[in-house]
Write an enzyme that holds these catalytic residues in place. Sequence first.
Site, PDB file in Angstrom:
ATOM      1  CE1 TYR A 191    -105.846  19.940 -23.908  1.00  0.00           C
ATOM      2  CE2 TYR A 191    -104.135  19.111 -22.451  1.00  0.00           C
ATOM      3  CZ  TYR A 191    -104.681  19.219 -23.712  1.00  0.00           C
ATOM      4  OH  TYR A 191    -104.064  18.612 -24.779  1.00  0.00           O
ATOM      5  N   PRO A 250    -102.381   7.898 -28.347  1.00  0.00           N
ATOM      6  CG  PRO A 250    -101.067   7.238 -26.539  1.00  0.00           C
ATOM      7  CD  PRO A 250    -101.933   8.369 -27.025  1.00  0.00           C
ATOM      8  CG  LEU A 251    -103.433   3.356 -26.009  1.00  0.00           C
ATOM      9  CD1 LEU A 251    -103.840   2.896 -24.623  1.00  0.00           C
ATOM     10  CD2 LEU A 251    -102.589   2.290 -26.710  1.00  0.00           C
ATOM     11  CG  LEU A 264    -105.005   0.968 -31.193  1.00  0.00           C
ATOM     12  CD1 LEU A 264    -103.824   1.851 -31.564  1.00  0.00           C
ATOM     13  CD2 LEU A 264    -105.038  -0.277 -32.069  1.00  0.00           C
ATOM     14  N   GLY A 310    -107.726  -2.733 -25.873  1.00  0.00           N
ATOM     15  CA  GLY A 310    -108.461  -3.945 -25.493  1.00  0.00           C
ATOM     16  C   GLY A 310    -109.954  -3.718 -25.436  1.00  0.00           C
TER      17      GLY A 310
END
Length: 322
Positions: free
Chosen positions: A53, A212-213, A218, A220
């Site tokens: 990273y 996770p989104l 996910l 918005g």
Amino acid sequence: MDYTQLGRTGLKVSRLCLGTMNFGPETSEEDSFAIMDHAHELGVNFFDTANVYGWKRGEGVTENIIGRWFAKGGGRREKTVIATKLYGSMGDWPNEDLLSALNIRRAADASLKRMRTDYIDVYQAHHIDRNTPFEEFWEAMDILKQQGKILYVGSSNFAGWHIAKAQETAARRNTLGLVSEQSHYNLIVRAPELEVIPACEDYGLGLIPWSPLAGGLLGGILRKIDKGRSASEQITKELEKHRGKIERYEAFCDELGEEPANVGLAWLLHQTVVTAPIIGPRTLDQLDGVTRALEIRLDEKALAQLDEIFPGFRTAPEEYAW
């Protein structure tokens, strides 16, 4: 903050895991420090990183930032369950990547030095290395455990049969084996339900979902675009691919009176195998409010509605056989 055991271990971790991939490339060191401090204020004790990273080959930018934060003292290291990963290339020379015993030894020592700590709580294989037998992998990991340099071993991006093979090899060596698997899992990407999740359940691994989104789909995204915010070319393509589902999803969230991001995280937290989704804030503001996901209770009707919008999979082989 809620806490749970990491898989079948006695280790207690927060139900949300702080992802640090943005620290360095997207988030300044000062802001990264503020985010990690605020995570502790919220009760988040589980942090995830990787030696690659920062995306400057061989430099371990993000691990260095975490190390300098640990060095500030104040119990920062003691309060943190730190998980890092190895696999990706850290140099141009042979054996500076993958999961050979040589690279495992060198990569662990390098991560310890960068993070200014004498042990890693959860040391994870970032991907499967098909050229390294699990006998070699476990021998190297067991030596690190004996030296006190790592406590637990986890995997990331393993297939279900890789988990099974790893665990059976570990059992023959009378060692604990994998305690967690980090998989790409969310309402849109549900393929792990076929074989990875059943393997985790059977062998007692905690599942740590990354993205996770779904990269923001996910979170918005429609209302953000309506407010004039831009999206990357890749996300725009994915949005067009899933637009119908996203429209239904955001309408569903409006009916619940909840933010889409929190509903997406809450759905993962309702999956029994999930230990903690990885949240990867770029700013302090993005971290605030995320604990609301822990408070959202989705009843059977709500879960069924989400399954209707984003159909999942039955466990293999029933999904494709009888």
